[in-house]
Design a protein around this motif. Sequence first.
Motif, PDB file in Angstrom:
ATOM      1  N   LYS A 180     -87.441  13.039  47.960  1.00 50.19           N
ATOM      2  CA  LYS A 180     -87.672  11.737  47.311  1.00 50.19           C
ATOM      3  C   LYS A 180     -86.367  11.144  46.744  1.00 50.19           C
ATOM      4  CE  LYS A 180     -90.575  13.626  44.453  1.00 50.19           C
ATOM      5  NZ  LYS A 180     -90.535  15.058  44.903  1.00 50.19           N
ATOM      6  N   SER A 181     -85.650  11.979  45.965  1.00 54.15           N
ATOM      7  CA  SER A 181     -84.383  11.485  45.390  1.00 54.15           C
ATOM      8  C   SER A 181     -83.368  11.215  46.495  1.00 54.15           C
ATOM      9  CB  SER A 181     -83.797  12.497  44.394  1.00 54.15           C
ATOM     10  OG  SER A 181     -84.623  12.599  43.275  1.00 54.15           O
ATOM     11  N   SER A 182     -83.383  12.048  47.525  1.00 55.85           N
ATOM     12  CA  SER A 182     -82.450  11.823  48.638  1.00 55.85           C
ATOM     13  C   SER A 182     -82.711  10.465  49.285  1.00 55.85           C
ATOM     14  CB  SER A 182     -82.599  12.932  49.686  1.00 55.85           C
ATOM     15  OG  SER A 182     -82.338  14.185  49.109  1.00 55.85           O
ATOM     16  N   LEU A 183     -83.990  10.107  49.415  1.00 59.59           N
ATOM     17  CA  LEU A 183     -84.337   8.794  49.980  1.00 59.59           C
ATOM     18  C   LEU A 183     -83.802   7.666  49.083  1.00 59.59           C
ATOM     19  CD1 LEU A 183     -85.849   7.033  52.050  1.00 59.59           C
ATOM     20  CD2 LEU A 183     -87.936   7.364  50.682  1.00 59.59           C
ATOM     21  N   ILE A 184     -83.991   7.805  47.763  1.00 61.02           N
ATOM     22  CA  ILE A 184     -83.474   6.795  46.823  1.00 61.02           C
ATOM     23  C   ILE A 184     -81.948   6.732  46.923  1.00 61.02           C
ATOM     24  CG2 ILE A 184     -83.243   6.219  44.358  1.00 61.02           C
ATOM     25  CD1 ILE A 184     -86.081   5.754  45.351  1.00 61.02           C
ATOM     26  N   ASN A 185     -81.325   7.900  47.038  1.00 63.83           N
ATOM     27  CA  ASN A 185     -79.862   7.931  47.147  1.00 63.83           C
ATOM     28  C   ASN A 185     -79.373   7.248  48.428  1.00 63.83           C
ATOM     29  OD1 ASN A 185     -79.395   9.232  44.712  1.00 63.83           O
ATOM     30  ND2 ASN A 185     -79.567  11.270  45.608  1.00 63.83           N
ATOM     31  N   LEU A 186     -80.151   7.372  49.496  1.00 62.21           N
ATOM     32  CA  LEU A 186     -79.781   6.688  50.741  1.00 62.21           C
ATOM     33  C   LEU A 186     -79.958   5.177  50.609  1.00 62.21           C
ATOM     34  CD1 LEU A 186     -81.365   9.233  53.226  1.00 62.21           C
ATOM     35  CD2 LEU A 186     -78.944   8.561  53.221  1.00 62.21           C
ATOM     36  N   LEU A 187     -81.038   4.764  49.947  1.00 61.12           N
ATOM     37  CA  LEU A 187     -81.294   3.321  49.790  1.00 61.12           C
ATOM     38  C   LEU A 187     -80.233   2.667  48.899  1.00 61.12           C
ATOM     39  CD1 LEU A 187     -85.191   3.330  49.280  1.00 61.12           C
ATOM     40  CD2 LEU A 187     -83.936   2.600  51.328  1.00 61.12           C
ATOM     41  N   SER A 188     -79.791   3.420  47.881  1.00 64.25           N
ATOM     42  CA  SER A 188     -78.824   2.837  46.940  1.00 64.25           C
ATOM     43  C   SER A 188     -77.377   3.050  47.379  1.00 64.25           C
ATOM     44  CB  SER A 188     -79.026   3.433  45.539  1.00 64.25           C
ATOM     45  OG  SER A 188     -78.846   4.826  45.564  1.00 64.25           O
TER      46      SER A 188
END
Length: 258
Positions: free
Chosen positions: A52-60
């Motif tokens: 989940k955090s990895s996805l947010i990190n990719l989006l940001s």
Amino acid sequence: MTIESVPARSTSVLSTEGLRWRVGGFEIIRGIDLDIHDGEFLSVIGPNGAGKSSLINLLSGVHTASDGRITMHGEDITGLRPADRTRRGIGRTFQTSSLFPGLTVLENARLAAQAALGGSLDLVRRPKRNDLATTTALDRITEVGLGDRADQPVTDLPHGDKRKLEIAIVLCTEPKVLLLDEPTAGVSAEEVGPLVDVVREVHGRGRTVVMVEHRMEIVLDVSDRIAVVHRGELLACDVPGVVVADERVRDAYLGAEL
Ligand SMILES: Nc1ncnc2c1ncn2[C@@H]1O[C@H](COP(=O)(O)OP(=O)(O)OP(=O)(O)O)[C@@H](O)[C@H]1O
């Protein structure tokens, strides 16, 4: 709860296509296709370590995609640095605090407003109450309910107020899409409700919110749609009633109550 599978809004603000992220020989994000609708409240859930955090990190832009594309209103932003994504309207908070504990509430927010306005990060000059960075910072801390705590040192704030300030700081960058990584993490039971109210109000002012959150009662309360990440893949993304009834989602949580 009504079960309807056709989301009300369908214009995408952010999209991923075949998004992958590999690190240290492991593939952490494994081909995610996700459309985030303009103005929606999308929660991202999944077991610990799901990505989940990895996805947010990719989006940001904190992480760079190994494969696939990220687009914002159709424009490819896959290679953009975090600061360039912030300028385009993607704002985010982190799981861990990013505040300057020795500064006041207003000083913390003012630094973010100054940076967003393209000014220098001036920690020495005494802020004037009527310059643009200060008025922006005051507006944003008032929006999250901390207006009467402007001159209080951050170190004296309860944890829930620190989290509200982190949201105010992101709001100083005028985000269209707000990525919140576990905003209630570490917050006491009494502080959760007021904090969720702030998140709901921030969304209510026309912003798109993408929130990683473990507390299902909050997720079910605030979300237009829920995206379920499991082992780096998108297991489901739909309105809450459909997601909680999904057998694959229930299996991913090993029968835990949703
Ligand atoms: N920089 C990194 N280097 C190596 N492995 C990483 C890195 N970042 C994340 N991981 C691994 O990727 C997996 C997914 O991590 P991530 O933090 O995205 O999960 P999560 O769903 O947010 O978990 P949680 O709910 O526990 O916060 C985990 O196994 C984690 O150890």
